[in-house]
Structure formats: C-alpha cells, structure tokens
Design a protein around this motif. Sequence first.
Motif, PDB file in Angstrom:
ATOM      1  N   ASP A  14     -15.049 -15.775  58.033  1.00 24.88           N
ATOM      2  CA  ASP A  14     -16.124 -15.903  59.018  1.00 24.88           C
ATOM      3  C   ASP A  14     -17.229 -14.899  58.715  1.00 24.88           C
ATOM      4  OD1 ASP A  14     -14.672 -17.844  60.473  1.00 24.88           O
ATOM      5  OD2 ASP A  14     -13.499 -16.245  61.403  1.00 24.88           O
ATOM      6  N   LYS A  20     -16.746 -17.302  63.827  1.00 19.74           N
ATOM      7  CA  LYS A  20     -15.387 -17.043  64.308  1.00 19.74           C
ATOM      8  C   LYS A  20     -15.113 -17.783  65.611  1.00 19.74           C
ATOM      9  CE  LYS A  20     -12.019 -13.454  65.468  1.00 19.74           C
ATOM     10  NZ  LYS A  20     -11.177 -14.453  66.057  1.00 19.74           N
ATOM     11  N   ASP A  24     -12.276 -20.587  65.896  1.00 22.81           N
ATOM     12  CA  ASP A  24     -11.191 -20.386  66.865  1.00 22.81           C
ATOM     13  C   ASP A  24     -11.063 -21.600  67.791  1.00 22.81           C
ATOM     14  OD1 ASP A  24     -10.626 -17.918  65.779  1.00 22.81           O
ATOM     15  OD2 ASP A  24     -11.571 -16.770  67.399  1.00 22.81           O
TER      16      ASP A  24
END
Length: 96
Positions: A14, A20, A24
């Motif tokens: 990332d 990120k 996620d």
Amino acid sequence: MNKYFFKITGWNLDKNKLYKAFRDFVSEWDNSIIKGDPALKAFQKMLHDKLKELNEEHKRCKDIGMVTFRDHENELHIQVENSWYATVYTVKTEID
C-alpha cells in the motif's frame, strides 16, 4: 442463475492510507460467492461507491481509480492502479 467467485489474485504494498483502507475493505469480500447477475452488478457498484467515498475521505492522497474488464474467456477482472487486482470467476460446476 449464474454464480460467481470473487478472488483477489494479487496486490502490491500500500502506497498510503487510502490504498490500505480500500484494500482492507475489499479483503472482507475475498473468496466470496456472488449469486446472480444482479448481485454481480450490485457488487461492482458497491466497490465503485466505496472507492469514491474513500477518495473523498482521504483528501491529502491522490485519488485512485479502479478498472474492470473482461478477458477472452469472459471472466471479469478488477484492478486498482498500483494496488490489488482480482478476478470474478464464473462458477461452472458445483460439487456437493
């Protein structure tokens, strides 16, 4: 009714919090079965909507984009630039 299997097939490190956060979110859906064409369209819309939301939330980061395309076998591919990529496979046979 068609069924599809969503699989993240690769990712890079990332670059920032935006990448990120989206990875996620998408990771929660990895290895998921999608039942029917309307559900597949809703899944794609959900990904686009979430990416738009995260781009707005992380104003200090450069916006990232997502590309979808179909290959010669008509499998759907989803790519986020410099981040992750996934394939949505058509389930051809189910084994009980």
